[in-house]
Design an enzyme around this catalytic site. Sequence first.
Site, PDB file in Angstrom:
ATOM      1  CB  THR A 110      -0.953  -0.165   1.229  1.00  0.00           C
ATOM      2  OG1 THR A 110      -1.734  -1.013   1.217  1.00  0.00           O
ATOM      3  CG2 THR A 110      -1.774   1.229   1.339  1.00  0.00           C
ATOM      4  CG  ASP A 114      -1.086  -7.029  -2.263  1.00  0.00           C
ATOM      5  OD1 ASP A 114      -2.116  -6.609  -2.184  1.00  0.00           O
ATOM      6  OD2 ASP A 114      -0.827  -7.879  -1.027  1.00  0.00           O
ATOM      7  CD  GLN A 171      -4.546 -23.095  18.195  1.00  0.00           C
ATOM      8  OE1 GLN A 171      -5.520 -22.822  18.430  1.00  0.00           O
ATOM      9  NE2 GLN A 171      -4.472 -24.457  17.625  1.00  0.00           N
TER      10      GLN A 171
HETATM   11  N1  ASP Z   1      -2.177  -6.033   0.718  1.00  0.00           N
HETATM   12  C1  ASP Z   1      -1.057  -4.885   1.280  1.00  0.00           C
HETATM   13  C2  ASP Z   1       0.034  -5.452   1.228  1.00  0.00           C
HETATM   14  O1  ASP Z   1       0.413  -6.420   2.319  1.00  0.00           O
HETATM   15  C3  ASP Z   1      -1.677  -4.356   2.320  1.00  0.00           C
HETATM   16  C4  ASP Z   1      -0.420  -3.296   2.866  1.00  0.00           C
HETATM   17  O2  ASP Z   1       0.296  -2.818   2.178  1.00  0.00           O
HETATM   18  O3  ASP Z   1      -0.391  -2.905   4.059  1.00  0.00           O
HETATM   19  O4  ASP Z   1       0.843  -5.420   0.136  1.00  0.00           O
END
Ligand code: ASP
Length: 343
Positions: A15, A59, A279
Amino acid sequence: MINVPKILLIYTGGTIGMRRDYPSGSLKPFDFQKVLDEIPELRLLQCDIEHCAIARPIDSSDMHPQVWIEIVEIIDQKYHSYDGFVILHGSDTMSYTASALSFLLQHLDKAVILTGSQLPIGDLRTDAKENLITAIQIASLTTNGKPSIREVCLYFEYKLYRGNRTTKISAEQFEAFDSPNYPPLITSGVHLEVQTDILLKNMGQLPFKSYKSMECSVGILKLFPGITKDFVEAVLLKSDLKGVVLESFGSGNTTTSNWFIDLLEDMVNKGFPIVNVTQCSGGEVSMGVYGTSVELKRIGIISGKDITTEAAITKLMFLLANDPGDYQHLKLKFEESIAGEIS
Ligand code: ASP
């Protein structure tokens, strides 16, 4: 001219490197070459910042051990040219990458800090700026002319954690990570409060060493009440795995059904590593405390003690690939700390 620290930003995706496309509302990767335009404040930092990216930013849900090796290769090649490294990474699997890198990059004498954000860099309320700016500042910190932080860390929402102690706890809050069994190394307020006593120290001054292989044929078996023999057999017998992390209940307890204990005993006798982790998000495995773990101790199941699942699975990948030996050797190596991941 005063020497300022040189920091390399390594962009892997997530992100933090995305921009909102306002007509559609969706997130799209932005040209990372323009990072300085997105965060002009970076120019005010007392360090030289250069950046590079992995071949295909992703991602982080698409993360793979091959990409960890790609990151290791970048750091390995540029290790002596920079004073610290900041890796921009999606938050979803950041704790796995931080754990893996802590085993693959050993005896660091400079910081490797992973960071990311919950909101993209261009969003009004983004957490990306603070995370990135402070991560760079921390990577540039020095004590007596040497980098203060010499380990793989994760910086998020005002806290620097030992990377291999972290776990993602929220898909919503800016405080997306926790380190339930080890305190933050630095808390960022008006000042950066460094907990010097709990930093990883390369006491023997061993030279930096990088490793470039991981065994991917491993798995995580999470127990639940009513788990069937068929299911456990499918994981342990009908797959081609080389080792398993067993997520047990509480302080390392499992069902005491004969079929379960007998199967585990057979596997251990064949030299198949089974690591017991809890866990629970905090606390540790202590086999023998309850009757429901006495048998596991007798069989010789490996204790993950207070390790996270993320660190356990990556440590297993690392040890199977880089420190082969018999079951007892692996047990011994697993139960001791490589990079502060286990108490
Ligand atoms: N789906 C994204 C990732 O892990 C979420 C993030 O960047 O926080 O690449």
